[in-house]
Design a protein around this motif. Structure first.
Motif, PDB file in Angstrom:
ATOM      1  N   TYR A 261      -3.930   5.331   2.023  1.00 19.99           N
ATOM      2  CA  TYR A 261      -2.844   4.590   2.576  1.00 19.99           C
ATOM      3  C   TYR A 261      -1.672   5.295   3.007  1.00 19.99           C
ATOM      4  O   TYR A 261      -0.634   4.762   3.399  1.00 19.99           O
ATOM      5  CB  TYR A 261      -2.339   3.944   1.058  1.00 19.99           C
ATOM      6  CG  TYR A 261      -3.072   2.914   0.495  1.00 19.99           C
ATOM      7  CD1 TYR A 261      -2.826   2.306  -0.732  1.00 19.99           C
ATOM      8  CD2 TYR A 261      -4.197   2.423   1.226  1.00 19.99           C
ATOM      9  CE1 TYR A 261      -3.647   1.368  -1.263  1.00 19.99           C
ATOM     10  CE2 TYR A 261      -4.999   1.495   0.504  1.00 19.99           C
ATOM     11  CZ  TYR A 261      -4.843   1.053  -0.805  1.00 19.99           C
ATOM     12  OH  TYR A 261      -5.582  -0.064  -1.298  1.00 19.99           O
ATOM     13  N   ASN A 262      -1.913   6.440   3.365  1.00 20.42           N
ATOM     14  CA  ASN A 262      -0.885   7.506   4.099  1.00 20.42           C
ATOM     15  C   ASN A 262      -1.455   7.584   5.553  1.00 20.42           C
ATOM     16  O   ASN A 262      -0.464   8.588   5.969  1.00 20.42           O
ATOM     17  CB  ASN A 262      -0.509   8.696   3.118  1.00 20.42           C
ATOM     18  CG  ASN A 262       0.818   9.289   3.414  1.00 20.42           C
ATOM     19  OD1 ASN A 262       1.658   8.739   3.519  1.00 20.42           O
ATOM     20  ND2 ASN A 262       0.857  10.538   3.445  1.00 20.42           N
ATOM     21  N   GLN A 263      -2.406   7.288   6.062  1.00 19.66           N
ATOM     22  CA  GLN A 263      -2.708   7.701   7.447  1.00 19.66           C
ATOM     23  C   GLN A 263      -2.025   7.603   8.477  1.00 19.66           C
ATOM     24  O   GLN A 263      -1.987   8.245   9.479  1.00 19.66           O
ATOM     25  CB  GLN A 263      -4.126   7.031   7.601  1.00 19.66           C
ATOM     26  CG  GLN A 263      -5.435   7.359   6.625  1.00 19.66           C
ATOM     27  CD  GLN A 263      -5.335   8.971   6.480  1.00 19.66           C
ATOM     28  OE1 GLN A 263      -5.561   9.858   7.387  1.00 19.66           O
ATOM     29  NE2 GLN A 263      -4.960   9.626   5.256  1.00 19.66           N
ATOM     30  N   ASP A 264      -0.937   6.593   8.557  1.00 21.93           N
ATOM     31  CA  ASP A 264      -0.069   6.102   9.466  1.00 21.93           C
ATOM     32  C   ASP A 264       1.075   6.951   9.360  1.00 21.93           C
ATOM     33  O   ASP A 264       2.007   6.982  10.226  1.00 21.93           O
ATOM     34  CB  ASP A 264       0.064   4.642   9.636  1.00 21.93           C
ATOM     35  CG  ASP A 264       0.507   4.187   8.292  1.00 21.93           C
ATOM     36  OD1 ASP A 264       0.759   2.934   8.340  1.00 21.93           O
ATOM     37  OD2 ASP A 264       0.614   4.782   7.165  1.00 21.93           O
ATOM     38  N   ASN A 265       1.369   7.802   8.219  1.00 24.34           N
ATOM     39  CA  ASN A 265       2.424   8.371   8.089  1.00 24.34           C
ATOM     40  C   ASN A 265       2.319   9.743   8.769  1.00 24.34           C
ATOM     41  O   ASN A 265       2.420  10.850   8.056  1.00 24.34           O
ATOM     42  CB  ASN A 265       2.823   8.453   6.732  1.00 24.34           C
ATOM     43  CG  ASN A 265       4.110   9.099   6.084  1.00 24.34           C
ATOM     44  OD1 ASN A 265       4.862   9.513   7.210  1.00 24.34           O
ATOM     45  ND2 ASN A 265       4.419   9.188   4.970  1.00 24.34           N
TER      46      ASN A 265
ATOM     47  N   ARG B  91      -1.926  14.184   0.233  1.00 24.96           N
ATOM     48  CA  ARG B  91      -1.017  13.353   0.982  1.00 24.96           C
ATOM     49  C   ARG B  91      -2.015  13.560   2.100  1.00 24.96           C
ATOM     50  O   ARG B  91      -1.925  12.397   2.967  1.00 24.96           O
ATOM     51  CB  ARG B  91       0.278  14.262   1.323  1.00 24.96           C
ATOM     52  CG  ARG B  91       1.100  14.287   0.191  1.00 24.96           C
ATOM     53  CD  ARG B  91       1.380  13.122  -0.653  1.00 24.96           C
ATOM     54  NE  ARG B  91       1.988  12.040   0.301  1.00 24.96           N
ATOM     55  CZ  ARG B  91       2.010  10.851   0.275  1.00 24.96           C
ATOM     56  NH1 ARG B  91       1.262  10.128  -0.607  1.00 24.96           N
ATOM     57  NH2 ARG B  91       2.596  10.030   0.859  1.00 24.96           N
TER      58      ARG B  91
ATOM     59  N   SER C 100       8.296  16.038   1.676  1.00 25.08           N
ATOM     60  CA  SER C 100       6.978  15.110   1.817  1.00 25.08           C
ATOM     61  C   SER C 100       7.642  13.580   1.310  1.00 25.08           C
ATOM     62  O   SER C 100       7.498  12.672   1.972  1.00 25.08           O
ATOM     63  CB  SER C 100       6.054  15.554   0.583  1.00 25.08           C
ATOM     64  OG  SER C 100       4.956  14.877   1.003  1.00 25.08           O
TER      65      SER C 100
ATOM     66  N   TYR D 200      10.166   7.109   6.822  1.00 30.42           N
ATOM     67  CA  TYR D 200       9.188   6.129   7.438  1.00 30.42           C
ATOM     68  C   TYR D 200       8.883   4.537   6.729  1.00 30.42           C
ATOM     69  O   TYR D 200       9.139   3.852   7.651  1.00 30.42           O
ATOM     70  CB  TYR D 200       7.667   6.796   7.274  1.00 30.42           C
ATOM     71  CG  TYR D 200       6.452   6.191   7.925  1.00 30.42           C
ATOM     72  CD1 TYR D 200       5.287   5.806   7.165  1.00 30.42           C
ATOM     73  CD2 TYR D 200       6.543   5.945   9.241  1.00 30.42           C
ATOM     74  CE1 TYR D 200       4.473   5.210   7.606  1.00 30.42           C
ATOM     75  CE2 TYR D 200       5.314   5.085   9.870  1.00 30.42           C
ATOM     76  CZ  TYR D 200       4.505   4.857   8.867  1.00 30.42           C
ATOM     77  OH  TYR D 200       3.438   4.132   9.555  1.00 30.42           O
TER      78      TYR D 200
ATOM     79  N   ASP E 245      -4.865  10.731   1.766  1.00 26.65           N
ATOM     80  CA  ASP E 245      -4.795   9.367   1.009  1.00 26.65           C
ATOM     81  C   ASP E 245      -4.919   8.252   1.890  1.00 26.65           C
ATOM     82  O   ASP E 245      -4.127   8.197   2.944  1.00 26.65           O
ATOM     83  CB  ASP E 245      -3.355   9.654   0.311  1.00 26.65           C
ATOM     84  CG  ASP E 245      -2.902   8.154  -0.296  1.00 26.65           C
ATOM     85  OD1 ASP E 245      -3.503   7.036  -0.296  1.00 26.65           O
ATOM     86  OD2 ASP E 245      -1.815   8.055  -0.785  1.00 26.65           O
TER      87      ASP E 245
ATOM     88  N   SER F  80       0.960   4.322  -2.623  1.00 29.42           N
ATOM     89  CA  SER F  80       0.813   5.735  -2.475  1.00 29.42           C
ATOM     90  C   SER F  80       1.816   6.620  -2.707  1.00 29.42           C
ATOM     91  O   SER F  80       1.672   7.751  -3.115  1.00 29.42           O
ATOM     92  CB  SER F  80       0.872   5.891  -0.648  1.00 29.42           C
ATOM     93  OG  SER F  80       0.567   7.203  -0.334  1.00 29.42           O
TER      94      SER F  80
ATOM     95  N   LYS G 283       0.696  -1.339   0.092  1.00 32.38           N
ATOM     96  CA  LYS G 283       0.099   0.042  -0.231  1.00 32.38           C
ATOM     97  C   LYS G 283       0.783   1.203   0.046  1.00 32.38           C
ATOM     98  O   LYS G 283       0.423   2.162  -0.557  1.00 32.38           O
ATOM     99  CB  LYS G 283      -0.850  -0.146   1.251  1.00 32.38           C
ATOM    100  CG  LYS G 283      -1.990  -1.035   1.058  1.00 32.38           C
ATOM    101  CD  LYS G 283      -2.996  -1.063   1.999  1.00 32.38           C
ATOM    102  CE  LYS G 283      -4.156  -1.806   1.752  1.00 32.38           C
ATOM    103  NZ  LYS G 283      -5.022  -2.008   2.870  1.00 32.38           N
ATOM    104  N   LYS G 284       1.925   1.377   0.961  1.00 32.80           N
ATOM    105  CA  LYS G 284       2.888   2.312   1.004  1.00 32.80           C
ATOM    106  C   LYS G 284       3.443   2.842  -0.574  1.00 32.80           C
ATOM    107  O   LYS G 284       3.420   3.894  -0.901  1.00 32.80           O
ATOM    108  CB  LYS G 284       3.997   2.244   2.057  1.00 32.80           C
ATOM    109  CG  LYS G 284       3.806   2.564   3.100  1.00 32.80           C
ATOM    110  CD  LYS G 284       3.654   4.068   3.475  1.00 32.80           C
ATOM    111  CE  LYS G 284       2.622   4.409   4.671  1.00 32.80           C
ATOM    112  NZ  LYS G 284       1.348   4.107   4.558  1.00 32.80           N
TER     113      LYS G 284
END
Lengths: 123, 342
Positions: free
Chosen positions: B160-164, B155, A103, A110, B158, A83, A79-80
Protein backbone atom coordinates in the motif's frame (compact mmCIF):
# COMPACT_ATOMS: atom_id res chain seq x y z
CA UNK A 1 15.87 16.77 8.81
CA UNK A 2 14.32 19.91 7.32
CA UNK A 3 10.53 19.96 7.49
CA UNK A 4 10.60 22.72 4.87
CA UNK A 5 11.05 19.86 2.38
CA UNK A 6 7.48 18.77 3.14
CA UNK A 7 6.35 21.22 0.49
CA UNK A 8 2.61 20.51 0.36
CA UNK A 9 2.18 20.80 4.12
CA UNK A 10 4.44 23.82 4.30
CA UNK A 11 2.29 25.74 1.80
CA UNK A 12 -0.58 25.80 4.32
CA UNK A 13 -0.11 28.58 6.90
CA UNK A 14 -1.76 26.71 9.78
CA UNK A 15 0.19 23.51 9.14
CA UNK A 16 3.41 25.44 8.62
CA UNK A 17 3.11 26.86 12.15
CA UNK A 18 2.68 23.38 13.56
CA UNK A 19 5.64 22.10 11.54
CA UNK A 20 7.87 24.90 12.81
CA UNK A 21 7.22 23.77 16.37
CA UNK A 22 8.02 20.20 15.40
CA UNK A 23 11.27 21.35 13.72
CA UNK A 24 12.45 22.63 17.11
CA UNK A 25 11.86 19.21 18.62
CA UNK A 26 13.77 17.48 15.81
CA UNK A 27 16.69 19.88 16.18
CA UNK A 28 16.73 18.99 19.89
CA UNK A 29 16.74 15.24 19.09
CA UNK A 30 13.31 14.84 20.70
CA UNK A 31 12.34 12.31 18.06
CA UNK A 32 9.52 10.63 19.98
CA UNK A 33 7.72 13.91 20.67
CA UNK A 34 8.24 15.05 17.08
CA UNK A 35 6.80 11.74 15.83
CA UNK A 36 3.65 12.01 17.92
CA UNK A 37 3.12 15.65 16.95
CA UNK A 38 3.39 14.66 13.28
CA UNK A 39 0.87 11.86 13.92
CA UNK A 40 -1.44 14.49 15.43
CA UNK A 41 -1.14 16.56 12.22
CA UNK A 42 -2.15 13.50 10.19
CA UNK A 43 -5.16 12.92 12.42
CA UNK A 44 -6.07 16.62 12.12
CA UNK A 45 -6.01 16.72 8.30
CA UNK A 46 -8.00 13.49 8.09
CA UNK A 47 -10.68 14.71 10.47
CA UNK A 48 -10.90 18.03 8.60
CA UNK A 49 -11.23 16.30 5.23
CA UNK A 50 -13.81 13.81 6.44
CA UNK A 51 -15.99 16.38 8.17
CA UNK A 52 -15.62 19.34 5.75
CA UNK A 53 -15.42 17.62 2.38
CA UNK A 54 -16.85 14.12 2.80
CA UNK A 55 -19.78 15.02 5.04
CA UNK A 56 -18.85 12.58 7.78
CA UNK A 57 -19.56 12.85 11.48
CA UNK A 58 -16.89 11.23 13.62
CA UNK A 59 -17.63 9.86 17.08
CA UNK A 60 -13.94 9.20 17.65
CA UNK A 61 -10.83 10.71 16.09
CA UNK A 62 -8.66 7.60 16.13
CA UNK A 63 -6.98 6.03 13.12
CA UNK A 64 -9.23 2.95 13.21
CA UNK A 65 -12.33 5.13 12.87
CA UNK A 66 -10.68 7.16 10.11
CA UNK A 67 -9.82 4.00 8.15
CA UNK A 68 -13.41 2.75 8.43
CA UNK A 69 -14.77 6.07 7.20
CA UNK A 70 -12.68 5.91 4.02
CA UNK A 71 -13.97 2.41 3.22
CA UNK A 72 -16.07 2.71 0.03
CA UNK A 73 -15.38 6.48 -0.04
CA UNK A 74 -11.77 6.85 -1.04
CA UNK A 75 -9.70 3.79 -1.84
CA UNK A 76 -6.36 5.62 -1.88
CA UNK A 77 -6.87 7.03 1.60
CA UNK A 78 -8.38 3.74 2.86
CA UNK A 79 -5.17 1.93 1.92
CA UNK A 80 -2.76 4.74 2.84
CA UNK A 81 -4.12 5.01 6.38
CA UNK A 82 -3.83 1.23 6.81
CA UNK A 83 -0.21 1.53 5.73
CA UNK A 84 0.31 4.29 8.30
CA UNK A 85 -1.36 2.16 10.98
CA UNK A 86 1.12 -0.60 10.13
CA UNK A 87 3.93 1.92 10.48
CA UNK A 88 2.66 3.06 13.87
CA UNK A 89 2.47 -0.52 15.11
CA UNK A 90 5.91 -1.37 13.74
CA UNK A 91 7.54 1.39 15.81
CA UNK A 92 5.28 0.96 18.85
CA UNK A 93 7.32 -0.05 21.88
CA UNK A 94 10.62 0.56 20.10
CA UNK A 95 12.94 3.54 20.31
CA UNK A 96 11.77 6.13 17.78
CA UNK A 97 14.67 7.45 15.72
CA UNK A 98 15.03 10.27 13.20
CA UNK A 99 14.44 7.86 10.28
CA UNK A 100 10.96 7.11 11.68
CA UNK A 101 10.23 10.84 11.93
CA UNK A 102 11.40 11.51 8.35
CA UNK A 103 9.43 8.52 7.06
CA UNK A 104 6.22 9.69 8.69
CA UNK A 105 6.74 13.30 7.61
CA UNK A 106 7.21 12.38 3.93
CA UNK A 107 4.17 10.07 4.05
CA UNK A 108 1.93 12.74 5.56
CA UNK A 109 3.09 15.25 2.94
CA UNK A 110 2.24 12.74 0.19
CA UNK A 111 -1.20 12.07 1.67
CA UNK A 112 -1.94 15.81 2.04
CA UNK A 113 -0.80 16.49 -1.53
CA UNK A 114 -3.32 13.87 -2.76
CA UNK A 115 -6.10 15.37 -0.60
CA UNK A 116 -5.55 18.89 -2.00
CA UNK A 117 -5.39 17.69 -5.61
CA UNK A 118 -8.58 15.65 -5.31
CA UNK A 119 -10.69 17.71 -2.92
CA UNK A 120 -9.25 21.23 -2.96
CA UNK A 121 -8.27 23.26 0.09
CA UNK A 122 -10.02 22.33 3.30
CA UNK A 123 -7.87 23.78 6.10
CA UNK B 1 24.54 -37.70 24.70
CA UNK B 2 23.32 -35.56 21.81
CA UNK B 3 22.16 -37.52 18.81
CA UNK B 4 23.39 -35.27 16.02
CA UNK B 5 21.61 -37.27 13.36
CA UNK B 6 18.22 -36.84 15.13
CA UNK B 7 18.69 -33.15 15.84
CA UNK B 8 19.77 -32.56 12.23
CA UNK B 9 16.69 -34.42 10.95
CA UNK B 10 14.56 -32.40 13.35
CA UNK B 11 16.04 -29.13 12.05
CA UNK B 12 15.47 -30.23 8.44
CA UNK B 13 11.90 -31.23 9.21
CA UNK B 14 11.27 -27.85 10.84
CA UNK B 15 12.75 -26.12 7.80
CA UNK B 16 10.47 -28.09 5.44
CA UNK B 17 7.45 -27.33 7.63
CA UNK B 18 8.33 -23.67 7.51
CA UNK B 19 8.66 -23.66 3.71
CA UNK B 20 5.36 -25.52 3.33
CA UNK B 21 3.70 -23.22 5.88
CA UNK B 22 4.98 -20.13 4.08
CA UNK B 23 3.43 -21.29 0.77
CA UNK B 24 0.06 -21.72 2.53
CA UNK B 25 0.43 -18.37 4.30
CA UNK B 26 1.04 -16.61 0.99
CA UNK B 27 -2.09 -18.24 -0.47
CA UNK B 28 -4.23 -17.13 2.48
CA UNK B 29 -2.83 -13.64 2.92
CA UNK B 30 -5.01 -11.79 0.33
CA UNK B 31 -8.06 -12.73 2.44
CA UNK B 32 -6.58 -10.88 5.40
CA UNK B 33 -6.87 -7.63 3.44
CA UNK B 34 -9.24 -5.40 5.41
CA UNK B 35 -11.64 -4.94 2.51
CA UNK B 36 -12.12 -8.73 2.29
CA UNK B 37 -12.07 -9.20 6.04
CA UNK B 38 -14.84 -6.66 6.70
CA UNK B 39 -17.36 -8.57 4.58
CA UNK B 40 -16.74 -11.89 6.33
CA UNK B 41 -18.93 -13.13 9.14
CA UNK B 42 -17.35 -13.78 12.54
CA UNK B 43 -16.88 -17.52 11.93
CA UNK B 44 -15.12 -16.90 8.61
CA UNK B 45 -12.85 -14.31 10.25
CA UNK B 46 -11.90 -16.74 12.99
CA UNK B 47 -11.38 -19.56 10.53
CA UNK B 48 -8.93 -17.44 8.53
CA UNK B 49 -7.01 -16.18 11.57
CA UNK B 50 -6.75 -19.62 13.15
CA UNK B 51 -5.58 -21.16 9.86
CA UNK B 52 -2.88 -18.50 9.45
CA UNK B 53 -1.84 -18.99 13.07
CA UNK B 54 -1.51 -22.75 12.53
CA UNK B 55 0.58 -22.24 9.40
CA UNK B 56 2.92 -19.80 11.17
CA UNK B 57 3.20 -21.98 14.24
CA UNK B 58 2.78 -25.58 13.07
CA UNK B 59 4.37 -26.81 16.32
CA UNK B 60 1.92 -24.81 18.45
CA UNK B 61 0.73 -27.83 20.46
CA UNK B 62 4.26 -28.85 21.55
CA UNK B 63 5.22 -25.24 22.21
CA UNK B 64 2.07 -24.61 24.22
CA UNK B 65 2.56 -27.74 26.34
CA UNK B 66 6.21 -26.87 27.04
CA UNK B 67 5.13 -23.40 28.19
CA UNK B 68 2.38 -24.87 30.40
CA UNK B 69 4.95 -27.07 32.17
CA UNK B 70 6.61 -23.93 33.53
CA UNK B 71 3.41 -22.94 35.37
CA UNK B 72 2.37 -24.20 38.79
CA UNK B 73 0.82 -27.66 38.51
CA UNK B 74 -2.83 -26.90 39.23
CA UNK B 75 -2.88 -24.12 36.63
CA UNK B 76 -1.32 -26.19 33.85
CA UNK B 77 -3.67 -27.27 31.07
CA UNK B 78 -2.08 -29.53 28.50
CA UNK B 79 -3.39 -30.11 25.00
CA UNK B 80 -3.42 -33.50 23.25
CA UNK B 81 -1.73 -34.05 19.88
CA UNK B 82 -4.98 -34.42 17.97
CA UNK B 83 -6.43 -31.13 19.23
CA UNK B 84 -8.05 -29.02 16.55
CA UNK B 85 -7.80 -25.32 17.27
CA UNK B 86 -10.67 -24.67 14.89
CA UNK B 87 -13.10 -26.32 17.34
CA UNK B 88 -12.97 -22.92 19.05
CA UNK B 89 -15.09 -21.50 16.23
CA UNK B 90 -18.04 -23.66 17.28
CA UNK B 91 -17.44 -22.95 20.98
CA UNK B 92 -17.90 -19.21 20.54
CA UNK B 93 -20.56 -19.25 17.84
CA UNK B 94 -23.15 -16.55 18.57
CA UNK B 95 -21.14 -15.03 21.44
CA UNK B 96 -19.87 -11.75 20.02
CA UNK B 97 -17.55 -10.76 22.86
CA UNK B 98 -15.87 -14.18 22.85
CA UNK B 99 -15.53 -14.07 19.06
CA UNK B 100 -13.97 -10.60 19.16
CA UNK B 101 -11.61 -11.64 21.98
CA UNK B 102 -10.32 -14.57 19.92
CA UNK B 103 -10.02 -12.38 16.80
CA UNK B 104 -7.93 -9.88 18.74
CA UNK B 105 -5.76 -12.57 20.29
CA UNK B 106 -5.06 -14.49 17.09
CA UNK B 107 -4.69 -11.48 14.77
CA UNK B 108 -2.12 -10.16 17.26
CA UNK B 109 -0.31 -13.50 17.15
CA UNK B 110 -0.36 -13.61 13.33
CA UNK B 111 1.06 -10.06 13.14
CA UNK B 112 3.87 -10.85 15.57
CA UNK B 113 4.79 -14.09 13.84
CA UNK B 114 4.92 -12.21 10.51
CA UNK B 115 7.28 -9.74 12.18
CA UNK B 116 9.51 -12.53 13.64
CA UNK B 117 9.68 -14.30 10.28
CA UNK B 118 10.62 -11.03 8.55
CA UNK B 119 13.49 -10.54 11.00
CA UNK B 120 14.46 -14.17 10.54
CA UNK B 121 14.59 -13.91 6.74
CA UNK B 122 16.65 -10.74 7.02
CA UNK B 123 19.10 -12.42 9.43
CA UNK B 124 19.44 -15.45 7.16
CA UNK B 125 20.05 -13.18 4.17
CA UNK B 126 22.74 -11.18 6.02
CA UNK B 127 24.49 -14.38 7.12
CA UNK B 128 24.30 -16.05 3.71
CA UNK B 129 25.39 -13.15 1.49
CA UNK B 130 28.69 -11.44 2.07
CA UNK B 131 29.50 -7.84 1.41
CA UNK B 132 33.11 -6.62 0.81
CA UNK B 133 33.06 -4.12 3.68
CA UNK B 134 31.58 -6.72 6.09
CA UNK B 135 28.66 -4.36 6.58
CA UNK B 136 26.30 -7.29 6.89
CA UNK B 137 28.19 -8.56 9.95
CA UNK B 138 27.92 -5.10 11.47
CA UNK B 139 24.15 -5.04 10.89
CA UNK B 140 23.64 -8.48 12.48
CA UNK B 141 25.60 -7.49 15.58
CA UNK B 142 24.05 -4.07 16.11
CA UNK B 143 20.39 -4.39 17.19
CA UNK B 144 19.64 -0.71 16.65
CA UNK B 145 21.02 -0.79 13.10
CA UNK B 146 19.25 -4.07 12.41
CA UNK B 147 16.01 -2.38 13.49
CA UNK B 148 16.60 0.56 11.13
CA UNK B 149 17.29 -1.77 8.18
CA UNK B 150 14.28 -3.94 9.05
CA UNK B 151 12.04 -0.91 9.27
CA UNK B 152 13.25 0.40 5.90
CA UNK B 153 12.40 -2.96 4.32
CA UNK B 154 8.97 -2.76 5.96
CA UNK B 155 8.26 0.56 4.26
CA UNK B 156 9.75 -0.40 0.90
CA UNK B 157 7.80 -3.64 0.61
CA UNK B 158 4.41 -2.50 1.94
CA UNK B 159 2.09 -3.02 -1.06
CA UNK B 160 0.00 0.00 0.00
CA UNK B 161 3.04 2.24 -0.03
CA UNK B 162 4.39 1.56 -3.52
CA UNK B 163 3.32 4.92 -4.98
CA UNK B 164 5.01 6.85 -2.14
CA UNK B 165 8.16 7.10 -4.25
CA UNK B 166 9.82 9.81 -2.18
CA UNK B 167 9.62 7.78 1.00
CA UNK B 168 10.73 4.59 -0.76
CA UNK B 169 13.72 6.42 -2.21
CA UNK B 170 14.60 7.69 1.28
CA UNK B 171 14.63 4.14 2.62
CA UNK B 172 16.50 2.72 -0.37
CA UNK B 173 19.20 5.36 0.18
CA UNK B 174 19.52 4.20 3.81
CA UNK B 175 19.87 0.58 2.71
CA UNK B 176 22.43 1.44 -0.01
CA UNK B 177 24.76 2.85 2.66
CA UNK B 178 24.84 -0.63 4.19
CA UNK B 179 25.39 -2.57 0.98
CA UNK B 180 21.74 -3.44 0.27
CA UNK B 181 21.08 -2.31 -3.30
CA UNK B 182 18.60 -3.33 -6.01
CA UNK B 183 20.10 -6.81 -6.44
CA UNK B 184 19.83 -7.53 -2.72
CA UNK B 185 16.28 -6.12 -2.63
CA UNK B 186 15.27 -8.51 -5.41
CA UNK B 187 16.45 -11.42 -3.26
CA UNK B 188 14.73 -10.11 -0.12
CA UNK B 189 11.66 -9.32 -2.24
CA UNK B 190 10.99 -13.03 -2.68
CA UNK B 191 9.95 -13.50 0.95
CA UNK B 192 9.56 -10.26 2.86
CA UNK B 193 6.67 -8.49 1.03
CA UNK B 194 4.07 -11.12 2.01
CA UNK B 195 5.11 -10.84 5.65
CA UNK B 196 4.97 -7.05 5.60
CA UNK B 197 1.47 -7.09 4.13
CA UNK B 198 0.28 -9.71 6.63
CA UNK B 199 1.67 -7.67 9.53
CA UNK B 200 -0.08 -4.54 8.27
CA UNK B 201 -3.42 -6.29 7.73
CA UNK B 202 -3.35 -8.32 10.95
CA UNK B 203 -2.56 -5.22 13.02
CA UNK B 204 -5.39 -3.29 11.34
CA UNK B 205 -7.72 -6.14 12.24
CA UNK B 206 -6.47 -6.29 15.82
CA UNK B 207 -6.79 -2.53 16.30
CA UNK B 208 -10.27 -2.36 14.74
CA UNK B 209 -11.53 -5.30 16.84
CA UNK B 210 -10.02 -3.80 20.00
CA UNK B 211 -12.06 -0.64 19.57
CA UNK B 212 -15.18 -2.69 18.92
CA UNK B 213 -14.74 -4.96 21.90
CA UNK B 214 -14.18 -2.05 24.28
CA UNK B 215 -17.53 -0.56 23.15
CA UNK B 216 -19.23 -3.95 23.62
CA UNK B 217 -17.68 -4.45 27.07
CA UNK B 218 -18.75 -0.97 28.19
CA UNK B 219 -22.33 -1.83 27.25
CA UNK B 220 -22.25 -5.36 28.57
CA UNK B 221 -20.75 -4.41 31.95
CA UNK B 222 -20.27 -8.07 32.94
CA UNK B 223 -16.62 -8.84 32.24
CA UNK B 224 -13.50 -7.73 34.06
CA UNK B 225 -11.25 -5.80 31.75
CA UNK B 226 -9.14 -2.67 31.63
CA UNK B 227 -5.69 -1.29 31.06
CA UNK B 228 -2.46 -1.75 32.93
CA UNK B 229 0.94 -0.21 32.41
CA UNK B 230 3.50 -2.95 32.38
CA UNK B 231 7.31 -2.74 32.45
CA UNK B 232 9.01 -4.92 29.86
CA UNK B 233 12.64 -5.51 29.05
CA UNK B 234 13.64 -5.45 25.38
CA UNK B 235 17.24 -5.50 24.16
CA UNK B 236 18.34 -4.95 27.75
CA UNK B 237 16.26 -1.79 28.15
CA UNK B 238 13.22 -1.38 30.38
CA UNK B 239 10.14 0.04 28.69
CA UNK B 240 6.67 0.89 29.89
CA UNK B 241 3.96 -0.56 27.69
CA UNK B 242 0.20 -0.24 27.90
CA UNK B 243 -1.72 -3.50 27.92
CA UNK B 244 -5.40 -4.18 27.39
CA UNK B 245 -6.36 -7.08 29.66
CA UNK B 246 -9.61 -9.02 29.50
CA UNK B 247 -10.77 -12.03 31.48
CA UNK B 248 -12.30 -13.94 28.56
CA UNK B 249 -15.12 -16.05 30.05
CA UNK B 250 -14.48 -19.80 29.83
CA UNK B 251 -11.07 -19.17 28.25
CA UNK B 252 -8.54 -17.28 30.30
CA UNK B 253 -6.86 -13.98 30.95
CA UNK B 254 -5.87 -12.27 27.69
CA UNK B 255 -3.48 -9.33 27.37
CA UNK B 256 -2.37 -7.44 24.26
CA UNK B 257 -0.42 -4.22 23.75
CA UNK B 258 -2.36 -1.09 22.87
CA UNK B 259 -0.88 1.86 21.05
CA UNK B 260 -3.86 4.09 20.32
CA UNK B 261 -3.65 7.22 22.52
CA UNK B 262 -7.42 7.51 22.35
CA UNK B 263 -8.02 3.97 23.52
CA UNK B 264 -5.39 4.46 26.21
CA UNK B 265 -7.21 7.58 27.31
CA UNK B 266 -10.61 5.82 27.15
CA UNK B 267 -9.34 2.86 29.17
CA UNK B 268 -7.16 4.98 31.42
CA UNK B 269 -10.00 5.39 33.89
CA UNK B 270 -10.66 1.68 33.73
CA UNK B 271 -7.67 -0.02 35.28
CA UNK B 272 -7.54 -3.80 35.21
CA UNK B 273 -7.57 -4.63 38.93
CA UNK B 274 -5.65 -7.92 39.07
CA UNK B 275 -2.12 -9.08 38.27
CA UNK B 276 -1.35 -10.31 34.77
CA UNK B 277 -0.49 -13.84 35.77
CA UNK B 278 1.03 -15.02 32.51
CA UNK B 279 2.21 -12.33 30.08
CA UNK B 280 3.56 -14.86 27.57
CA UNK B 281 1.08 -17.24 26.02
CA UNK B 282 0.83 -19.41 22.94
CA UNK B 283 -2.91 -20.14 22.82
CA UNK B 284 -6.23 -18.96 24.15
CA UNK B 285 -8.44 -22.03 24.57
CA UNK B 286 -11.44 -23.16 26.58
CA UNK B 287 -9.87 -26.40 27.78
CA UNK B 288 -9.75 -27.47 31.44
CA UNK B 289 -8.03 -30.25 33.34
CA UNK B 290 -10.29 -32.92 34.94
CA UNK B 291 -9.66 -31.37 38.37
CA UNK B 292 -10.52 -27.84 37.16
CA UNK B 293 -13.64 -29.17 35.44
CA UNK B 294 -14.84 -30.88 38.63
CA UNK B 295 -14.38 -27.71 40.67
CA UNK B 296 -16.02 -25.48 38.06
CA UNK B 297 -19.00 -27.84 37.72
CA UNK B 298 -19.61 -27.67 41.47
CA UNK B 299 -20.27 -23.98 40.87
CA UNK B 300 -19.30 -23.06 44.43
CA UNK B 301 -17.96 -19.52 44.59
CA UNK B 302 -16.97 -19.93 48.25
CA UNK B 303 -14.78 -22.91 47.39
CA UNK B 304 -12.97 -20.91 44.72
CA UNK B 305 -12.59 -17.90 47.01
CA UNK B 306 -11.00 -20.22 49.60
CA UNK B 307 -8.28 -21.18 47.11
CA UNK B 308 -7.52 -17.48 46.76
CA UNK B 309 -7.40 -16.98 50.52
CA UNK B 310 -5.04 -19.94 50.87
CA UNK B 311 -2.53 -18.34 48.51
CA UNK B 312 -3.48 -20.12 45.27
CA UNK B 313 -4.41 -16.82 43.66
CA UNK B 314 -3.68 -17.62 40.03
CA UNK B 315 -5.55 -20.93 40.34
CA UNK B 316 -8.58 -19.22 41.89
CA UNK B 317 -8.60 -16.54 39.21
CA UNK B 318 -8.36 -19.16 36.45
CA UNK B 319 -11.21 -21.21 37.93
CA UNK B 320 -13.42 -18.11 38.14
CA UNK B 321 -12.77 -17.29 34.47
CA UNK B 322 -13.25 -20.89 33.33
CA UNK B 323 -16.52 -20.92 35.26
CA UNK B 324 -17.71 -17.88 33.31
CA UNK B 325 -17.90 -15.67 36.40
CA UNK B 326 -18.87 -12.03 36.00
CA UNK B 327 -16.61 -9.14 37.02
CA UNK B 328 -18.43 -8.83 40.39
CA UNK B 329 -18.03 -12.54 41.08
CA UNK B 330 -14.32 -12.48 40.20
CA UNK B 331 -13.96 -9.49 42.52
CA UNK B 332 -15.60 -11.53 45.29
CA UNK B 333 -13.18 -14.41 44.68
CA UNK B 334 -10.37 -11.87 45.16
CA UNK B 335 -11.73 -10.90 48.54
CA UNK B 336 -14.51 -8.48 47.61
CA UNK B 337 -17.75 -8.12 49.57
CA UNK B 338 -20.47 -8.73 47.03
CA UNK B 339 -20.73 -12.26 45.66
CA UNK B 340 -23.15 -11.35 42.86
CA UNK B 341 -26.13 -13.46 41.88
CA UNK B 342 -24.52 -16.84 41.25
Amino acid sequence: MELKNLESLYKNKKLKEKLEQIQILIDDNKNKEAYFKLAAILEYINVKLLTKKLGEKLLNYNIEEIIKKYYNKDEFLFKKMQSVNGMYNFVSGKEINVQDVVSLGITIDYIYEYMIEKYGEFI
Amino acid sequence: MINYSDSRLDAERKKEDKIRGFKEIKKLSPNLDLENYLIMDESEKLDLLLEMFKQFKSDYIDNYNKMEEKKSERVQISIPRGYDLKDLIKSVDGEIILQKALEIYYSNKVAHYAEYWQKDFLRQFLKKYQNPENLFDIIINDSRLFGIINNSLFRIFDEYNQDNTREIKYHKDILKRYGIGERELRILGKSIPSLVNIYRDAMCIKDAELHEIVSLLEEDKLSSYGMITHTEVESGKEKERNLFVLDVPFFGQMSVHIKSPELISQLGKHKYPYPVYQRESILLTDRLTPEQERIVKRNDIEEIRKYFEEGEEEFAHLLAIKGGYTADEIKYVHGGDNKGER
